[in-house]
Design a protein around this motif. Structure first.
Motif, PDB file in Angstrom:
ATOM      1  N   ASP A   5       0.863  -1.176   0.000  1.00  0.00           N
ATOM      2  CA  ASP A   5       0.000   0.000   0.000  1.00  0.00           C
ATOM      3  C   ASP A   5       0.903   1.231   0.000  1.00  0.00           C
ATOM      4  OD1 ASP A   5      -1.878   1.986   0.409  1.00  0.00           O
ATOM      5  OD2 ASP A   5      -2.947   0.910   1.994  1.00  0.00           O
ATOM      6  N   THR A 205      -4.511   2.642  -0.782  1.00  0.00           N
ATOM      7  CA  THR A 205      -5.849   2.835  -0.213  1.00  0.00           C
ATOM      8  C   THR A 205      -6.128   4.288   0.147  1.00  0.00           C
ATOM      9  OG1 THR A 205      -5.043   2.352   2.027  1.00  0.00           O
ATOM     10  CG2 THR A 205      -5.969   0.509   0.750  1.00  0.00           C
ATOM     11  N   ASN A 224     -11.736   3.531   5.916  1.00  0.00           N
ATOM     12  CA  ASN A 224     -10.958   2.725   4.982  1.00  0.00           C
ATOM     13  C   ASN A 224      -9.728   2.181   5.696  1.00  0.00           C
ATOM     14  OD1 ASN A 224     -10.221   1.503   2.602  1.00  0.00           O
ATOM     15  ND2 ASN A 224      -9.489   3.385   1.624  1.00  0.00           N
TER      16      ASN A 224
END
Length: 261
Positions: A5, A205, A224
C-alpha cells in the motif's frame, strides 16, 4: 499475492485505538508492506516513528500537503530535511497543489511546493505528489526542476485522460486508489487505467479516506483500511483485462523499484 500500500495515513487519529490490529489485518490478506504518508509538520515525524516500530514493514514519507502549506516555514523545511535523512523515510511528500478546496492560499501552496521540490533535488529521494484542480500550475512548477528530480508518483490519481498522458509523457508513476470504485466520481478511471503502462502502475488505499463504495458489506464506521487493498486490486485488474496476480506482481515490483525497498 504480495501487495504494498503506497499511501496509508496510518498516523491518523482514527487508528489510535487499534493501529497494530489494522496492520495485522492487512498482512493477513497479503498486504505485506506500507508506505505511511507524512503530510504535515505534525504527522511526518509520526510516520517515521511508525516505520521504526515496524522495520521492513512500514516505511515513511516526509512532507507537507498543500492543505497545510501555511505551516511550511524555514524551520519546517529544516525539520523535513532532517526527517528525510533517515533511511526509513523513502520519499519527499506528500506535496503538491490543491485548488479544489483551497484550504491554504494558492501563493502559500506554490511556495511550499517549490521548497519541497528543491529539497528533492538536493536529497535525491523520489517525490510523492498531490494534484487536484491545479494541473497547469503543477506541470509548470515541476518543469522548473526538469532534469534535477528523481522518480515521481502522482498519488491518488483521479484526473482526466489529458492529465494522465501528461504525467506518463514525463515518465511519472500513477497511484490508483478506491476512487476507481466510486460510480459517482470515478467511472472514467475504469477506462483510463488500461492506458497506464505496466512499469508505471502502483496501488494504494489512502486509508482512512476513500473507502471503496463497492465493498460488501460496508464497514459501519466507514473507515478505509489497508486490508481493503486486495478489493481495489481486483477491480483494477478487471478493468485492465489482467488477472489479479498479474496486476499485483506489476504493482509490487514497481513499488519496490520506486522506493528502493
Amino acid at each position: 499475492m504480495k501487495l504494498i500500500d503506497i499511501g496509508a495515513n496510518l498516523t491518523h487519529d482514527s487508528f489510535d485505538r487499534d493501529r497494530a490490529q489494522v496492520i495485522a489485518d492487512a498482512q493477513a490478506v497479503g498486504v505485506e508492506q506500507f508506505i505511511v504518508t507524512g503530510a504535515s509538520r505534525e504527522h511526518s515525524p509520526m510516520a517515521l516513528e511508525l516505520a521504526r516500530e515496524y522495520p521492513g514493514v512500514c516505511y515513511a514519507t516526509a512532507g507537507v500537503h498543500p492543505h497545510h502549506a501555511t505551516e511550511y516555514t524555514a524551520e519546517c523545511d529544516a525539520e523535513m530535511r532532517a526527517l528525510l535523512a533517515h533511511p526509513e523515510v523513502v520519499a519527499v511528500g506528500e506535496c503538491g497543489l490543491d485548488y479544489f478546496r483551497d484550504f491554504s492560499p494558492r501563493p502559500a501552496q506554490r511556495r511550499a511546493f517549490e521548497m519541497q521540490l528543491q529539497t528533492a533535488t538536493e536529497i535525491g529521494k523520489p517525490l510523492f505528489l498531490h494534484q487536484r484542480d491545479a494541473h497547469a500550475d503543477f506541470l509548470a512548477m515541476m518543469a522548473n526542476f526538469e532534469g534535477r528530480l528523481g522518480p515521481a508518483v502522482v498519488h491518488c490519481f483521479t484526473g482526466t485522460r489529458e492529465e494522465l498522458y501528461d504525467y506518463l509523457d514525463r515518465d511519472w508513476y500513477i497511484g490508483i486508489t478506491g476512487w476507481l470504485c466510486d460510480e459517482r466520481r470515478g467511472q472514467h478511471l475504469r477506462e483510463l487505467v488500461r492506458d497506464i503502462p505496466t512499469n508505471r502502475l502502483m496501488i494504494e488505499t489512502d486509508a482512512p479516506y476513500l473507502l471503496p463504495r463497492t465493498l460488501k458489506p460496508m464497514p459501519k464506521d466507514r473507515r478505509n483500511e489497508p486490508k481493503y487493498l486486495p478489493h481495489i486490486l481486483e477491480e483494477l485488474a478487471s478493468d485492465r483485462g489482467e488477472s489479479p496476480e498479474t496486476t499485483a506482481d506489476l504493482a509490487t515490483e514497481n513499488t519496490r523499484r520506486f522506493f528502493t525497498l
